[in-house]
Scaffold this motif. Structure first.
Motif, PDB file in Angstrom:
ATOM      1  N   LYS A 136       0.812  -0.649   0.274  1.00 27.25           N
ATOM      2  CA  LYS A 136      -0.118  -0.380   0.089  1.00 27.25           C
ATOM      3  C   LYS A 136       0.300   0.864  -0.234  1.00 27.25           C
ATOM      4  O   LYS A 136       0.587   2.488  -0.552  1.00 27.25           O
ATOM      5  N   ILE A 137       1.630   1.586   0.784  1.00 30.11           N
ATOM      6  CA  ILE A 137       3.050   2.640   0.684  1.00 30.11           C
ATOM      7  C   ILE A 137       3.404   2.295  -0.611  1.00 30.11           C
ATOM      8  O   ILE A 137       3.733   3.938  -1.066  1.00 30.11           O
ATOM      9  N   ALA A 138       3.902   1.648  -1.201  1.00 25.74           N
ATOM     10  CA  ALA A 138       4.488   1.392  -2.560  1.00 25.74           C
ATOM     11  C   ALA A 138       3.851   2.197  -3.480  1.00 25.74           C
ATOM     12  O   ALA A 138       3.573   3.393  -4.394  1.00 25.74           O
ATOM     13  N   MET A 139       2.509   1.239  -4.016  1.00 28.64           N
ATOM     14  CA  MET A 139       1.195   2.756  -4.426  1.00 28.64           C
ATOM     15  C   MET A 139       0.852   3.975  -3.923  1.00 28.64           C
ATOM     16  O   MET A 139       1.271   4.959  -5.188  1.00 28.64           O
ATOM     17  N   ALA A 140       1.361   4.125  -2.981  1.00 27.29           N
ATOM     18  CA  ALA A 140       0.386   5.495  -2.931  1.00 27.29           C
ATOM     19  C   ALA A 140       1.753   6.627  -3.243  1.00 27.29           C
ATOM     20  O   ALA A 140       2.059   7.689  -3.784  1.00 27.29           O
ATOM     21  N   LEU A 141       3.044   5.915  -2.425  1.00 29.56           N
ATOM     22  CA  LEU A 141       4.087   6.634  -2.968  1.00 29.56           C
ATOM     23  C   LEU A 141       4.452   7.060  -4.392  1.00 29.56           C
ATOM     24  O   LEU A 141       4.678   7.712  -5.157  1.00 29.56           O
ATOM     25  N   LEU A 142       4.150   5.914  -5.629  1.00 31.02           N
ATOM     26  CA  LEU A 142       4.795   6.158  -6.777  1.00 31.02           C
ATOM     27  C   LEU A 142       4.295   6.723  -7.844  1.00 31.02           C
ATOM     28  O   LEU A 142       3.920   7.101  -8.362  1.00 31.02           O
ATOM     29  N   LYS A 143       2.475   7.597  -6.575  1.00 34.31           N
ATOM     30  CA  LYS A 143       1.631   8.056  -7.367  1.00 34.31           C
ATOM     31  C   LYS A 143       2.136   9.779  -7.517  1.00 34.31           C
ATOM     32  O   LYS A 143       1.618  10.440  -7.750  1.00 34.31           O
ATOM     33  N   LYS A 144       3.321  10.326  -7.064  1.00 30.41           N
ATOM     34  CA  LYS A 144       3.930  11.010  -6.325  1.00 30.41           C
ATOM     35  C   LYS A 144       2.656  11.964  -6.187  1.00 30.41           C
ATOM     36  O   LYS A 144       3.022  13.186  -6.760  1.00 30.41           O
ATOM     37  N   PRO A 145       2.105  11.354  -5.029  1.00 35.03           N
ATOM     38  CA  PRO A 145       0.687  13.052  -4.539  1.00 35.03           C
ATOM     39  C   PRO A 145       1.693  13.922  -4.392  1.00 35.03           C
ATOM     40  O   PRO A 145       2.332  14.167  -3.502  1.00 35.03           O
ATOM     41  N   LYS A 146       0.887  15.175  -4.390  1.00 31.29           N
ATOM     42  CA  LYS A 146       0.730  16.277  -3.801  1.00 31.29           C
ATOM     43  C   LYS A 146       0.054  16.064  -2.334  1.00 31.29           C
ATOM     44  O   LYS A 146       0.482  17.016  -1.841  1.00 31.29           O
ATOM     45  N   VAL A 147      -0.662  15.928  -1.690  1.00 31.12           N
ATOM     46  CA  VAL A 147      -1.153  15.204  -0.522  1.00 31.12           C
ATOM     47  C   VAL A 147      -1.271  14.291  -0.459  1.00 31.12           C
ATOM     48  O   VAL A 147      -1.567  12.720  -1.269  1.00 31.12           O
ATOM     49  N   LEU A 148      -0.739  13.857   0.834  1.00 30.82           N
ATOM     50  CA  LEU A 148      -0.474  11.906   1.436  1.00 30.82           C
ATOM     51  C   LEU A 148      -1.256  11.298   2.245  1.00 30.82           C
ATOM     52  O   LEU A 148      -1.019  12.457   3.647  1.00 30.82           O
ATOM     53  N   LEU A 149      -2.344  11.000   2.245  1.00 31.55           N
ATOM     54  CA  LEU A 149      -2.835  10.647   3.321  1.00 31.55           C
ATOM     55  C   LEU A 149      -3.027   9.403   4.340  1.00 31.55           C
ATOM     56  O   LEU A 149      -3.139   7.996   3.159  1.00 31.55           O
ATOM     57  N   LEU A 150      -2.642   9.729   5.629  1.00 30.72           N
ATOM     58  CA  LEU A 150      -1.597   8.507   5.636  1.00 30.72           C
ATOM     59  C   LEU A 150      -2.862   8.022   7.005  1.00 30.72           C
ATOM     60  O   LEU A 150      -3.218   8.962   7.424  1.00 30.72           O
ATOM     61  N   ASP A 151      -3.625   6.980   6.564  1.00 33.09           N
ATOM     62  CA  ASP A 151      -4.569   6.267   8.479  1.00 33.09           C
ATOM     63  C   ASP A 151      -3.988   5.238   9.178  1.00 33.09           C
ATOM     64  O   ASP A 151      -3.301   3.889   8.840  1.00 33.09           O
ATOM     65  N   GLU A 152      -3.359   5.669   9.920  1.00 34.21           N
ATOM     66  CA  GLU A 152      -2.120   4.151  11.110  1.00 34.21           C
ATOM     67  C   GLU A 152      -1.408   3.720  10.484  1.00 34.21           C
ATOM     68  O   GLU A 152      -1.353   2.550   9.639  1.00 34.21           O
ATOM     69  N   PRO A 153      -0.448   4.643   9.431  1.00 31.38           N
ATOM     70  CA  PRO A 153       0.236   3.731   8.463  1.00 31.38           C
ATOM     71  C   PRO A 153       1.675   2.480   8.714  1.00 31.38           C
ATOM     72  O   PRO A 153       1.902   2.048   8.047  1.00 31.38           O
ATOM     73  N   GLY A 154       1.326   3.103  10.028  1.00 40.65           N
ATOM     74  CA  GLY A 154       3.078   1.770  10.346  1.00 40.65           C
ATOM     75  C   GLY A 154       2.011   0.584  11.165  1.00 40.65           C
ATOM     76  O   GLY A 154       2.695  -0.952  11.284  1.00 40.65           O
ATOM     77  N   SER A 155       1.122   0.647  11.143  1.00 32.13           N
ATOM     78  CA  SER A 155      -0.129  -0.393  11.033  1.00 32.13           C
ATOM     79  C   SER A 155       0.330  -1.751  10.441  1.00 32.13           C
ATOM     80  O   SER A 155       1.099  -2.060   9.565  1.00 32.13           O
ATOM     81  N   ASN A 156       0.854  -3.572  10.621  1.00 37.54           N
ATOM     82  CA  ASN A 156       1.127  -4.265  10.777  1.00 37.54           C
ATOM     83  C   ASN A 156       2.366  -4.522  10.351  1.00 37.54           C
ATOM     84  O   ASN A 156       2.995  -5.243   9.730  1.00 37.54           O
ATOM     85  N   LEU A 157       3.350  -3.219  10.673  1.00 35.47           N
ATOM     86  CA  LEU A 157       4.722  -3.156  10.200  1.00 35.47           C
ATOM     87  C   LEU A 157       5.743  -3.499  11.504  1.00 35.47           C
ATOM     88  O   LEU A 157       5.391  -3.116  13.183  1.00 35.47           O
ATOM     89  N   ASP A 158       6.741  -4.423  11.378  1.00 36.80           N
ATOM     90  CA  ASP A 158       7.532  -4.285  12.028  1.00 36.80           C
ATOM     91  C   ASP A 158       8.725  -3.127  12.531  1.00 36.80           C
ATOM     92  O   ASP A 158       8.736  -2.571  11.470  1.00 36.80           O
ATOM     93  N   ASP A 159       9.098  -3.633  13.011  1.00 38.13           N
ATOM     94  CA  ASP A 159      10.579  -2.672  12.984  1.00 38.13           C
ATOM     95  C   ASP A 159      10.833  -1.894  12.204  1.00 38.13           C
ATOM     96  O   ASP A 159      11.314  -0.819  11.736  1.00 38.13           O
ATOM     97  N   SER A 160      11.414  -2.715  11.166  1.00 42.44           N
ATOM     98  CA  SER A 160      12.384  -2.811  10.246  1.00 42.44           C
ATOM     99  C   SER A 160      11.259  -1.291   9.515  1.00 42.44           C
ATOM    100  O   SER A 160      11.628  -1.081   8.654  1.00 42.44           O
ATOM    101  N   GLY A 161      10.480  -2.202   9.154  1.00 41.06           N
ATOM    102  CA  GLY A 161       9.077  -1.812   8.494  1.00 41.06           C
ATOM    103  C   GLY A 161       8.815  -0.336   8.688  1.00 41.06           C
ATOM    104  O   GLY A 161       8.501   0.779   7.603  1.00 41.06           O
ATOM    105  N   ARG A 162       8.781   0.659   9.452  1.00 43.71           N
ATOM    106  CA  ARG A 162       8.526   1.500  10.708  1.00 43.71           C
ATOM    107  C   ARG A 162       9.697   2.247   9.837  1.00 43.71           C
ATOM    108  O   ARG A 162       9.589   3.688   9.693  1.00 43.71           O
ATOM    109  N   LYS A 163      11.010   2.317  10.337  1.00 43.18           N
ATOM    110  CA  LYS A 163      12.235   2.348  10.128  1.00 43.18           C
ATOM    111  C   LYS A 163      12.104   3.098   8.736  1.00 43.18           C
ATOM    112  O   LYS A 163      12.469   4.630   8.105  1.00 43.18           O
ATOM    113  N   ILE A 164      12.083   2.128   7.516  1.00 44.70           N
ATOM    114  CA  ILE A 164      11.006   2.877   6.727  1.00 44.70           C
ATOM    115  C   ILE A 164      10.543   3.727   6.260  1.00 44.70           C
ATOM    116  O   ILE A 164      11.106   4.547   5.430  1.00 44.70           O
TER     117      ILE A 164
END
Length: 203
Positions: A136-164
């Motif tokens: 989901k993060i990849a698809m959102a960022l590949l759009k090169k958005p002018k506005v980024l809407l994030l709803d609990e973006p770190g959910s389900n991510l481990d520490d490595s994923g959150r760092k990235i």
């Protein structure tokens, strides 16, 4: 410059969720929406992104200082949220091609950053929940958005994923308007300021 301006927006369901919220966020700015569960964080994010309509008040959108119609905001926005899904019967490569027409060098670089390149040809329904969140993060960022809407973006991510994720958010902040609904203080600290929802009001 892209700008979202909210004027005295209110929302209620069976009870008053929040009222008289006003805020503004422009390119290079980031706002966290914080508050207890049930305070309306996701709902406010959806209103600001023109996914849900407020009961009162209004939201305005501007691109390069020119007012734009609300229904066009989807073309400017990247969204990472539980209610946004990729096509689980397709591979990540197929999702990217379907959405953007091809897999560019930028896409390959981002997949490497997200540690997803080696999984790009696997069908998404075989992904773990953490891998699906990275998708989901990849698809959102590949759009090169002018506005980024994030709803609990770190959910389900481990520490490595959150760092990235945090590194990517910091990198795009100067070029993007970011609105984030979160219960995670680490995520909120990435933003320049916060809207605190509590007991039906914005503080």
């Amino acid at each position: 410059m892209f700008t979202i301006k909210a004027h005295n927006i209110s929302k209620r369901y069976s009870y008053r969720l929040f009222s008289n919220i006003s805020c503004s966020v422009s390119t290079g700015e980031s706002v966290a929406i914080v508050g207890p569960n049930g305070s309306g964080k996701s709902t406010l994010l959806k209103i600001l992104g023109n996914i849900v309509s407020p009961d009162s008040g209004r939201v305005e959108y501007f691109d390069k200082m020119e007012s734009i119609p609300a229904h066009t905001v989807i073309h400017y926005a990247g969204i990472v949220a539980p209610y946004i899904q990729c096509y689980n019967h397709l591979t990540l490569t197929e999702n990217i091609i379907f959405a953007f027409g091809s897999v560019t060098d930028d896409a390959i670089e981002l997949l490497h950053r997200l540690d997803m390149y080696q999984h790009k040809d696997k069908v998404l329904h075989t992904y773990s929940t953490g891998m699906q969140q990275r998708c989901k993060i990849a698809m959102a960022l590949l759009k090169k958005p002018k506005v980024l809407l994030l709803d609990e973006p770190g959910s389900n991510l481990d520490d490595s994923g959150r760092k990235i994720l945090f590194e990517l958010i910091k990198e795009i902040q100067p070029f993007t308007a970011i609105i984030m609904a979160t219960n995670d203080s680490r995520e909120a600290k990435l933003c320049h300021r916060s809207i605190v929802l509590d007991k039906g009001i914005g503080a």
